[in-house]
Motif scaffolding. Structure first.
Motif, PDB file in Angstrom:
ATOM      1  N   ARG A 424     -53.248  -9.782  52.589  1.00 53.87           N
ATOM      2  CA  ARG A 424     -53.569  -8.422  52.152  1.00 53.87           C
ATOM      3  C   ARG A 424     -54.347  -7.683  53.248  1.00 53.87           C
ATOM      4  O   ARG A 424     -54.061  -6.523  53.563  1.00 53.87           O
ATOM      5  CB  ARG A 424     -54.374  -8.460  50.854  1.00 53.87           C
ATOM      6  N   ARG A 428     -53.142  -4.190  55.499  1.00 47.93           N
ATOM      7  CA  ARG A 428     -53.967  -2.984  55.670  1.00 47.93           C
ATOM      8  C   ARG A 428     -54.319  -2.758  57.136  1.00 47.93           C
ATOM      9  O   ARG A 428     -54.356  -1.615  57.614  1.00 47.93           O
ATOM     10  CB  ARG A 428     -55.220  -3.098  54.800  1.00 47.93           C
ATOM     11  N   ASP A 452     -47.560   3.801  48.359  1.00 50.67           N
ATOM     12  CA  ASP A 452     -48.221   3.857  47.057  1.00 50.67           C
ATOM     13  C   ASP A 452     -48.754   2.504  46.605  1.00 50.67           C
ATOM     14  O   ASP A 452     -49.455   2.419  45.594  1.00 50.67           O
ATOM     15  CB  ASP A 452     -47.253   4.401  46.000  1.00 50.67           C
ATOM     16  N   GLU A 454     -51.317   0.298  47.097  1.00 51.68           N
ATOM     17  CA  GLU A 454     -52.601   0.382  47.785  1.00 51.68           C
ATOM     18  C   GLU A 454     -53.668  -0.548  47.223  1.00 51.68           C
ATOM     19  O   GLU A 454     -54.463  -1.115  47.976  1.00 51.68           O
ATOM     20  CB  GLU A 454     -53.128   1.820  47.743  1.00 51.68           C
ATOM     21  N   SER A 455     -53.739  -0.697  45.928  1.00 52.26           N
ATOM     22  CA  SER A 455     -54.827  -1.482  45.332  1.00 52.26           C
ATOM     23  C   SER A 455     -54.645  -2.960  45.638  1.00 52.26           C
ATOM     24  O   SER A 455     -53.552  -3.421  45.991  1.00 52.26           O
ATOM     25  CB  SER A 455     -54.863  -1.270  43.822  1.00 52.26           C
ATOM     26  N   ASP A 456     -55.724  -3.715  45.499  1.00 44.70           N
ATOM     27  CA  ASP A 456     -55.628  -5.170  45.697  1.00 44.70           C
ATOM     28  C   ASP A 456     -54.572  -5.763  44.776  1.00 44.70           C
ATOM     29  O   ASP A 456     -53.751  -6.587  45.201  1.00 44.70           O
ATOM     30  CB  ASP A 456     -56.979  -5.826  45.398  1.00 44.70           C
TER      31      ASP A 456
END
Length: 535
Positions: A424, A428, A452, A454-456
Motif C-alpha cells: 500500500r 502511494r 478513486d 484512495e483509502s487504506d
C-alpha cells in the motif's frame, strides 16, 4: 537401466546447468544431467523481446498454481516455473540482479556459514562476463553474458530525474557500490541473444564425452540405502528408467520441485509423508517449509505522449526488425520493455531497501497490431510494486505419493499485515513519483487501481484481489546447521545423507532483495566447487 555415472544432476535449470557443466570440466568425472523439459532450440527462447510471448502462452511452463490463498480473496495464484532446458533462466525477464550485500550477510547469521557477501562475491565474478570488465564487483571471463541495456530513452531519463527529486541516488550498477536507487539493471544477454544457463554453461560443454544430457526425463524418486543415494529413477517417453549414482546426486529442481522430490523419496516430515502414502526414509521436518515469495501488485497509467514501445510492435515493423535481429543480433528484438527499476526504503532507518518498482513503457497485455486489421492497445505506463523482504511464509507439501500429482503450494501471501502495508505504501509512493516533473509529462490518469481507490481499505481490497508474485520462490530446502529446521548444510549436503546435495534457490535461508536467477547461478558455482574440493 542407464549405465551409472559418477555425478547425476536432477534438474537442468539455472543452477543445474552450472553444476553439470562445471563438474564435467574434470575429464575423469562422468556426469549426467536429467531435465524434465525439452531442449531449448526454439528461436523465441533466444530472442530477448519474446519473453513476454513465452510468459503469456505458458509454452515452457509447469503450469503450477497455489492452493486458494486465504489472504488474497481465496484465489489460486500462478506459480510459474520454466519447463525447458535452462529452466526459468530460459523464459525469465533476463534481469541480472544479486540483491543487496546485506542479504548474504544475513544468510551467514542464520546458520549458512561461509555465505556472507564477501564469501559469495568471488563466485558471482566467476560466473559472469560483464560488459564493464573485471573489477572488485564483476567478472569478465565467465560463461554468463551480462550486457548493458539499450534503453536510454526520454522516459528512462525522466524516471531518473523524478527519483532524484524524491531523494534517491541514480545508479548505473545495482551490483556495485550503489545497490539502492533508480536506474537500469544489467541483462543476461550476449550478442543480442538470451544468455540462459543452458546457452551460457551447457552449450560450450556439450562436446565433452564425459557429459550426457537427457531432456524430457522427469525424475520421480531417489533410491536411498542407509543414507546413500544408490539410484535415481525417472520417466522418459512413458518408460520408467533408473540410473546408478557412483559418487553424488545433486538435486537442482528449484523451490517447488526439489522438496517435492525429496518427499516423494521419503525425506521430510514423517507424519506428513505417511498421510500422503509415502514410507519415511529420513525424518527431516524442514523439507518444504520456509517458502518465501515476493508479492507484487501492478499499477497502470495512461500515457500522455508516445512511450516508444507500441509503435515498434506494429506487425510489419516487428517482422522487419526480427529479420534484422536474426542476421545481426541487434535491433528491437534484442531488448526488453523496461524503463527503470527502483530499489528504495519504506522507512529511512532501514539498512537496505525493502521495496522495488519495475517500470515498463507498455501495457501488460500489449499485442502486435496492424492498421485496419488489429488495433493497437492504448499506450500505458506500467509499474510493478514489489515487497522485497516479505514476512509471510508458506510451504510445499505432497498431494499424494503419485509423482505425476502436482505438489501442494501454499504461499500464505499477504498473511503478514506488514506485507500489505508495504505494498500500500509503495502504491502511494509511486503515485507521488509520477506527479513529479519531468515524469509527469509521460504519465496521465491512473487506470488501475484508479485515482478513486484512495483509502487504506480500498487499496487493501485492490491488493488482495490482484496480488501475484514476482516468480522468485526460495527457501524450501534452506541451508543451516540445525537439522530440525534446515534441510542442507552450508556445503549443501542434505542432513542425514551421505552423497545427496541440493543446489538451487530452495537452499536460500531468506529471500534476497532482488531477482533470483543470478544468485541461483552462484549457488550452482559453489556447489560444483564444494564437490570438486571434496567438501
Amino acid at each position: 537401466m542407464v549405465d551409472g555415472f559418477d555425478f547425476v544432476v536432477a534438474g537442468g535449470g539455472s543452477a543445474g546447468c552450472v553444476v553439470a557443466a562445471r563438474l564435467s570440466e574434470d575429464p575423469g568425472a562422468r556426469v549426467l544431467l536429467l531435465e524434465a523439459g525439452p531442449g531449448d532450440n526454439n528461436l523465441f527462447l533466444k530472442m530477448p523481446l519474446a519473453f513476454r510471448l513465452l510468459r503469456m502462452t505458458n509454452l515452457y511452463d509447469w503450469g503450477l498454481k497455489t492452493e486458494p490463498e486465504p489472504w488474497a480473496r481465496d484465489r489460486s495464484i500462478p506459480a510459474a516455473r520454466g519447463k525447458v532446458l535452462g529452466g526459468s533462466s530460459s523464459v525469465n525477464g533476463m534481469m541480472y540482479s544479486r540483491g543487496h550485500p546485506r542479504d548474504y550477510d544475513q544468510w551467514a547469521q542464520m546458520g549458512a556459514t561461509g555465505w556472507a557477501y564477501e564469501e559469495v562475491l568471488p563466485f558471482f565474478r566467476k560466473s559472469e562476463s560483464n560488459w564493464r570488465g573485471a573489477s572488485h564487483w564483476h567478472g569478465a571471463d565467465g560463461p554468463l553474458g551480462v550486457s548493458r541495456p539499450d534503453a536510454d530513452t526520454p522516459l528512462t531519463r525522466a524516471l531518473k530525474s523524478a527519483g532524484q527529486a524524491a531523494g534517491l541516488p541514480v545508479t548505473d550498477d545495482f551490483e556495485g557500490e550503489q545497490p539502492e536507487g533508480v536506474g537500469l539493471p544489467d541483462l543476461t544477454t550476449a550478442s543480442g541473444k538470451r544468455a540462459s544457463a543452458s546457452q551460457a554453461f551447457l552449450n560450450p560443454a556439450r562436446s565433452r564425452p564425459n557429459l550426457t544430457i537427457i531432456t524430457s526425463a522427469r525424475v520421480t524418486r531417489l533410491v536411498l540405502d542407509r543414507g546413500r543415494v544408490t539410484h535415481i529413477e525417472y520417466v522418459r517417453n512413458n518408460v520408467p528408467q533408473r540410473v546408478a549414482v557412483g559418487q553424488e546426486a545433486i538435486l537442482c529442481g528449484g523451490a517447488y520441485a526439489s522438496p517435492h522430490l525429496l518427499m516423494l523419496s521419503g525425506i521430510g516430515r514423517g507424519d506428513d509423508l505417511r498421510r500422503a502414502g509415502v514410507t519415511p526414509v529420513l525424518d527431516l521436518p524442514g523439507v518444504g517449509q520456509n517458502l518465501k515469495e515476493h508479492p507484487l501488485a501492478a499499477m497502470g497509467f495512461q500515457a500522455r505522449q508516445p512511450l516508444g514501445f507500441s509503435g515498434k510492435i506494429r506487425a510489419d515493423r516487428l517482422a522487419l526488425s526480427g529479420l534484422g535481429w536474426m542476421l545481426t543480433g541487434r535491433g528491437f528484438p534484442s531488448t526488453v520493455p523496461l524503463s527503470a527499476i527502483i530499489y528504495h526504503k519504506s522507512q529511512p532507518g532501514l539498512e537496505r531497501p525493502d521495496l522495488e518498482n519495475i517500470v515498463m513503457p507498455t501495457a501488460l497485455d500489449a499485442r502486435v497490431w496492424f492498421p485496419g486489421i488489429v488495433s493497437p492497445k492504448p499506450e500505458v505506463l506500467t509499474n510493478l510494486n514489489v515487497v522485497l523482504h516479505p514476512s509471510s511464509t508458506g510451504s510445499v507439501t505432497l498431494r499424494s505419493a503419485d509423482p505425476e500429482a502436482t505438489p501442494v503450494i501454499r504461499l500464505n501471501i499477504l498473511q503478514a499485515q506488514e506485507d500489505i502495508d508495504r505494498l500500500r505504501y509503495n502504491i502511494r509512493w509511486f503515485r507521488d513519483l509520477v506527479r513529479t516533473a519531468p515524469l509527469s509529462e509521460f504519465a496521465g490518469d491512473e487506470i488501475f487501481p484508479g485515482k478513486d481507490i484512495e483509502s487504506d481499505a480500498a487499496l487493501d481490497a485492490y491488493i488482495r484481489s490482484t496480488v501475484v508474485t514476482a516468480q522468485h520462490p526460495v527457501g524450501t530446502c534452506r541451508m543451516g546447521t540445525d537439522p530440525s529446521v534446515a534441510v542442507v548444510s552450508p556445503e549443501l549436503r542434505v542432513h542425514g545423507t551421505e552423497n545427496l546435495r541440493v543446489a538451487d534457490a530452495s537452499v536460500m535461508p531468506s529471500l534476497i532483495g532482488g531477482h533470483t536467477n543470478a544468485p541461483a547461478v552462484m549457488i550452482g558455482e559453489r556447489a560444483a566447487d564444494f564437490i570438486r574440493a571434496g567438501r
